[in-house]
Scaffold this active site. Structure first.
Site, PDB file in Angstrom:
ATOM      1  N   HIS A  15       0.853  -1.185   0.000  1.00 16.12           N
ATOM      2  CA  HIS A  15       0.000   0.000   0.000  1.00 16.12           C
ATOM      3  C   HIS A  15       0.889   1.235   0.000  1.00 16.12           C
ATOM      4  CE1 HIS A  15      -3.724  -2.232   0.406  1.00 16.12           C
ATOM      5  NE2 HIS A  15      -3.061  -3.038   1.215  1.00 16.12           N
ATOM      6  N   ALA A  16       0.314   2.393   0.007  1.00 17.13           N
ATOM      7  CA  ALA A  16       0.965   3.689  -0.209  1.00 17.13           C
ATOM      8  C   ALA A  16       2.468   3.762   0.077  1.00 17.13           C
ATOM      9  CB  ALA A  16       0.225   4.764   0.563  1.00 17.13           C
TER      10      ALA A  16
END
Length: 93
Positions: A15-16
């Site tokens: 994720h990010a």
């Protein structure tokens, strides 16, 4: 084509922040690298959107592949980064 199968070491998956670290490492490697979830369709590993689009969770297997000069070394480094879930980009990348 060289290939590495590795389990995602980041608890939150790709994720990010982890995806950003991974994509920067891919770009720094200079190799053309693809990433796929399991036996899914390979995507450009240098694309943040493609990496996020995989939805790879912590512990899931991903497949990294590359070809050309430096592919083996690039995949070794990228596989280690993914497996260990590092929070910073290592100097060796």
């Amino acid at each position: 084509m060289a290939e590495r199968r590795v389990n995602v070491g980041w608890a939150e998956g790709l994720h990010a922040r982890p995806a950003s670290i991974f994509v920067r490492a891919v770009v720094a490697s200079g190799a053309k690298v693809t990433i796929a979830k399991g036996d899914g369709t390979p995507a450009n590993a240098a694309s943040m959107l493609a990496v996020l689009g995989l939805g790879a969770q912590g512990g899931e297997e991903i497949v990294l592949a590359a070809e050309g000069e430096g592919a083996e070394l690039a995949l070794d480094r990228l596989a280690k980064l993914v497996a260990e879930g590092l929070d910073e980009l290592p100097e060796t990348v």
